[in-house]
Design a protein around this motif. Structure first.
Motif, PDB file in Angstrom:
ATOM      1  N   GLY A  40      -8.088 -13.581   1.198  1.00  0.00           N
ATOM      2  CA  GLY A  40      -7.289 -14.548   1.927  1.00  0.00           C
ATOM      3  C   GLY A  40      -8.094 -15.777   2.309  1.00  0.00           C
ATOM      4  N   LYS A  41      -7.368 -16.850   2.590  1.00  0.00           N
ATOM      5  CA  LYS A  41      -8.015 -18.083   3.045  1.00  0.00           C
ATOM      6  C   LYS A  41      -7.091 -18.791   4.034  1.00  0.00           C
ATOM      7  N   GLY A  42      -7.671 -19.277   5.113  1.00  0.00           N
ATOM      8  CA  GLY A  42      -6.912 -20.071   6.076  1.00  0.00           C
ATOM      9  C   GLY A  42      -5.920 -19.287   6.899  1.00  0.00           C
ATOM     10  N   LEU A  43      -6.074 -17.965   6.946  1.00  0.00           N
ATOM     11  CA  LEU A  43      -5.134 -17.136   7.699  1.00  0.00           C
ATOM     12  C   LEU A  43      -5.578 -17.009   9.159  1.00  0.00           C
ATOM     13  N   SER A  44      -4.616 -17.034  10.070  1.00  0.00           N
ATOM     14  CA  SER A  44      -4.939 -16.821  11.479  1.00  0.00           C
ATOM     15  C   SER A  44      -5.225 -15.340  11.701  1.00  0.00           C
ATOM     16  N   GLU A  45      -5.817 -15.026  12.850  1.00  0.00           N
ATOM     17  CA  GLU A  45      -6.095 -13.626  13.173  1.00  0.00           C
ATOM     18  C   GLU A  45      -4.793 -12.833  13.260  1.00  0.00           C
ATOM     19  N   GLU A  46      -3.749 -13.478  13.777  1.00  0.00           N
ATOM     20  CA  GLU A  46      -2.448 -12.814  13.868  1.00  0.00           C
ATOM     21  C   GLU A  46      -1.894 -12.500  12.479  1.00  0.00           C
ATOM     22  N   GLU A  47      -2.019 -13.454  11.550  1.00  0.00           N
ATOM     23  CA  GLU A  47      -1.524 -13.246  10.184  1.00  0.00           C
ATOM     24  C   GLU A  47      -2.309 -12.144   9.480  1.00  0.00           C
ATOM     25  N   LYS A  48      -3.614 -12.150   9.665  1.00  0.00           N
ATOM     26  CA  LYS A  48      -4.433 -11.097   9.051  1.00  0.00           C
ATOM     27  C   LYS A  48      -4.104  -9.738   9.672  1.00  0.00           C
ATOM     28  N   GLY A  49      -3.802  -9.732  10.955  1.00  0.00           N
ATOM     29  CA  GLY A  49      -3.516  -8.488  11.653  1.00  0.00           C
ATOM     30  C   GLY A  49      -2.238  -7.808  11.191  1.00  0.00           C
TER      31      GLY A  49
END
Length: 402
Positions: A381-390
């Motif tokens: 992934g690239k440019g993902l927020s912590e919420e999106e990764k979570g």
């Protein structure tokens, strides 16, 4: 003819033009597969599947592309439903995945379909023309499809997913060997005379020499392998896929925010470069049979090498791509609902027993760990927020058992 004489002439010319009368195996493989007029992929366009030299997961039916569509749709939701949502497929082959995924999104995920821009980066002109002809009805039906080169995509221009299936294994690889405890490179040379060799015999030969680029030594430092240690026997040979690193750099440069989904057969570096795998992983495919001699049937056989997933992960990290997960194709598909499709066969109305059994066998083939099911699935992934990764991805979750 059991080899392509025009292609062989092109390769001989390239070798003759070289000051040392030799070319790297990577250059040889690039010519054999990708020469725009005579290369294997140009001359054998459309000849993949049962009638060709090999099959891939999409040839087993629409299910593979449809499962990917399920994953693409979830990616779109996690990214906040961007418009456009770009799915970039490089090396789309006959376009089976693209066609199946787009149709599924149109049928079951209309909002995602409306936002979708499906971009195909295709090196082979002949393959691109085949895809455009095949997709004409889809385009007329409202699908947003376009073809371009990497050069036509700007830096940080993509929001979505860069996807490939059995692409990296077909990149030209350097071949290296251990001689007297040192790392040496394998080069292709022309036969000693200009006479046409007998069919079935080697059309080209090889010699070893110094490394053509320091990047080969740096590659082993990247993946943490001491390739010249005493553990590696004299004559040990293997491959190095520098083109895969260049491709990953390109992908990272173009992707502003989203995912990189890579499906292919391969190993982590410690298994790829095991001292016991002393002949490497290079394979040639012709009429669904495989062997390891790339100097016969030139232009009439496919040439591949397994993927070093450790290299993709570590080089990706240096380019700003974060590893989100790695799994096997069988686990990935099961997590996306493959098992439900198998179970539904027994209750589907109007399907006779013979057809259901045949369909079940096909679906099991895609998750067989000894074959397609054992392929690696790498998600970055690239440019993902912590919420999106979570939130994680459905394809990376542990599939339900039973």
């Amino acid at each position: 003819m059991e080899f392509n004489p025009v292609l062989c002439d092109r390769i001989r010319d390239r070798i003759a033009e070289s000051p040392e009368g030799r070319i790297t195996f990577a250059e040889y493989m690039d010519l054999v597969l990708y020469h725009p007029e005579s290369g294997y992929y140009a001359a054998h366009v459309g000849k993949i599947g049962g009638e060709g030299d090999f099959i891939t997961s999409p040839h087993l039916g629409a299910d593979f592309g449809e499962m990917l569509a399920v994953q693409f749709s979830e990616m779109w939701e996690i990214l906040g439903r961007p418009v456009p949502f770009q799915v970039v497929e490089m090396g789309a082959g006959q376009g089976l995945v693209a066609g199946d995924a787009i149709k599924y999104l149109h049928r079951y995920h209309r909002d995602c379909f409306a936002a979708l821009e499906y971009v195909i980066v295709e090196k082979s002109r002949a393959m691109r023309e085949l895809q455009q002809q095949r997709f004409a009805p889809l385009s007329r039906g409202g699908a947003n499809l376009r073809w371009c080169s990497w050069e036509e995509i700007g830096a940080d221009a993509l929001v979505g997913c860069v996807f490939s299936n059995e692409l990296v294994d077909a990149f030209p690889v350097h071949q290296i060997a251990i001689a007297d405890g040192e790392l040496r490179e394998i080069y292709a040379i022309a036969p000693p005379d200009d006479s046409s060799p007998a069919e079935g015999n080697d059309l080209f030969g090889e010699v070893t020499g110094e490394l053509s680029t320091p990047r080969l030594q740096e590659y082993f430092e990247l993946v943490g392998i001491d390739i010249t240690s005493p553990a590696y026997p004299e004559g040990y040979r293997t491959e190095v896929n520098l083109a895969a690193l260049d491709w990953m750099s390109e992908v990272a440069n173009k992707l502003q925010r989203g995912y990189v989904l890579t499906i292919d057969y391969g190993y982590p570096a410690h298994r790829y470069y095991s001292p016991q795998r002393y002949q490497g992983t290079l394979q040639c495919y012709r009429q669904h049979r495989h062997h390891n001699n790339p100097y016969v049937w030139v232009g009439q056989q496919d040439i591949t090498a397994h993927v070093d997933f450790t290299a993709l992960e570590r080089w990706g990290e240096s380019c700003g791509l974060e590893r989100l997960g790695f799994t096997q194709q069988a686990m990935f598909l099961m997590a996306l609902g493959w098992g439900d499709r198998i179970a539904a066969l027994s209750t589907r109305e109007g399907m006779d027993i013979a057809t259901a059994l045949q369909r079940r066998e096909v679906l099991h083939e895609a998750i067989d760990p000894r074959g397609l099911g054992g392929f690696g699935v790498l998600v970055q992934g690239k440019g993902l927020s912590e919420e999106e990764k979570g939130q994680g991805l459905k394809g990376l979750r542990i599939p339900p058992m039973g």
